[in-house]
Design a protein around this motif. Sequence first.
Motif, PDB file in Angstrom:
ATOM      1  N   GLY A  47      44.669  41.101  44.388  1.00 15.33           N
ATOM      2  CA  GLY A  47      43.514  41.623  43.960  1.00 15.33           C
ATOM      3  C   GLY A  47      42.405  41.023  44.921  1.00 15.33           C
ATOM      4  N   ALA A  48      42.886  40.079  45.693  1.00 17.88           N
ATOM      5  CA  ALA A  48      41.857  39.484  46.503  1.00 17.88           C
ATOM      6  C   ALA A  48      41.192  40.431  47.678  1.00 17.88           C
ATOM      7  N   ALA A  49      41.484  41.613  47.976  1.00 22.94           N
ATOM      8  CA  ALA A  49      41.235  42.800  48.853  1.00 22.94           C
ATOM      9  C   ALA A  49      40.154  43.692  48.175  1.00 22.94           C
ATOM     10  N   VAL A  50      39.963  43.517  46.800  1.00 24.81           N
ATOM     11  CA  VAL A  50      39.058  44.386  46.111  1.00 24.81           C
ATOM     12  C   VAL A  50      38.573  43.752  45.025  1.00 24.81           C
ATOM     13  N   PRO A  51      37.256  44.268  44.550  1.00 25.73           N
ATOM     14  CA  PRO A  51      36.406  43.482  43.678  1.00 25.73           C
ATOM     15  C   PRO A  51      36.915  43.151  42.201  1.00 25.73           C
ATOM     16  N   TRP A  52      37.770  42.301  42.484  1.00 29.21           N
ATOM     17  CA  TRP A  52      38.536  41.888  41.242  1.00 29.21           C
ATOM     18  C   TRP A  52      37.644  41.528  40.123  1.00 29.21           C
ATOM     19  N   TRP A  53      36.533  40.935  40.157  1.00 29.19           N
ATOM     20  CA  TRP A  53      35.471  40.450  39.008  1.00 29.19           C
ATOM     21  C   TRP A  53      35.231  41.759  38.257  1.00 29.19           C
ATOM     22  N   ARG A  54      35.351  42.934  38.832  1.00 24.48           N
ATOM     23  CA  ARG A  54      35.077  43.959  38.130  1.00 24.48           C
ATOM     24  C   ARG A  54      36.153  44.464  36.984  1.00 24.48           C
ATOM     25  N   ILE A  55      37.335  43.872  37.153  1.00 27.13           N
ATOM     26  CA  ILE A  55      38.223  44.141  36.197  1.00 27.13           C
ATOM     27  C   ILE A  55      38.568  43.116  35.207  1.00 27.13           C
ATOM     28  N   VAL A  56      38.254  43.303  33.879  1.00 29.78           N
ATOM     29  CA  VAL A  56      38.326  42.222  32.931  1.00 29.78           C
ATOM     30  C   VAL A  56      39.126  42.784  31.652  1.00 29.78           C
ATOM     31  N   ARG A  57      39.288  41.676  30.995  1.00 25.33           N
ATOM     32  CA  ARG A  57      39.775  42.009  29.727  1.00 25.33           C
ATOM     33  C   ARG A  57      39.141  42.813  28.619  1.00 25.33           C
ATOM     34  N   ALA A  58      39.812  43.372  27.625  1.00 20.70           N
ATOM     35  CA  ALA A  58      38.838  44.313  26.838  1.00 20.70           C
ATOM     36  C   ALA A  58      37.695  43.791  26.161  1.00 20.70           C
ATOM     37  N   ASP A  59      37.709  42.580  26.142  1.00 17.71           N
ATOM     38  CA  ASP A  59      36.551  41.599  25.450  1.00 17.71           C
ATOM     39  C   ASP A  59      35.528  41.382  26.452  1.00 17.71           C
ATOM     40  N   GLY A  60      35.717  41.775  27.805  1.00 13.31           N
ATOM     41  CA  GLY A  60      34.810  41.397  28.605  1.00 13.31           C
ATOM     42  C   GLY A  60      35.056  39.925  29.507  1.00 13.31           C
ATOM     43  N   SER A  61      36.262  39.366  28.909  1.00  8.40           N
ATOM     44  CA  SER A  61      36.299  38.109  29.609  1.00  8.40           C
ATOM     45  C   SER A  61      37.154  38.125  30.575  1.00  8.40           C
ATOM     46  N   LEU A  62      37.292  36.922  31.416  1.00  8.00           N
ATOM     47  CA  LEU A  62      38.174  36.833  32.611  1.00  8.00           C
ATOM     48  C   LEU A  62      39.068  35.676  32.365  1.00  8.00           C
ATOM     49  N   PRO A  63      40.385  35.340  32.914  1.00  3.08           N
ATOM     50  CA  PRO A  63      40.816  34.179  32.538  1.00  3.08           C
ATOM     51  C   PRO A  63      39.818  33.036  33.207  1.00  3.08           C
TER      52      PRO A  63
END
Length: 132
Positions: A47-63
């Motif tokens: 995912g480093a080549a795409v805006p990975w921060w725009r893809i999150v868990r269903a509750d809106g969180s990230l690891p």
Amino acid sequence: MREELVEAVLQVAALVPAGKVLSYGDIAELLGTAGPRQVGRVLALHGAAVPWWRIVRADGSLPAALVQQAREHYRLEGTELVVPSGPARTMLPRVRMSVARWMPGERDFERIESISAALGAKLSAATGGMDA
């Protein structure tokens, strides 16, 4: 991990506009051939080549390991966050999904359907026409 799936997940992730997000499950549903964990794994590895921060868990969180990096992106893009306060302040911030979830327009859905169809065709060809 199948190269075809990696390519499709990254293509859909790249469509998400600044300030908006999709969940891993949203992408899985749009593609119709993967699950949320597979989508998350693709982004973790490629995912480093795409805006990975725009893809999150269903509750809106990230690891937890990604939250600090993502916060700066969210600030720059104006992505609305839920920032816990009071006793819950030790919890990590998360995206306010009710506001930030991306609702693709008609042209976006056409592009996503094209990506999904190409993925399905490649997977079908790779398995000799048998279901993948």
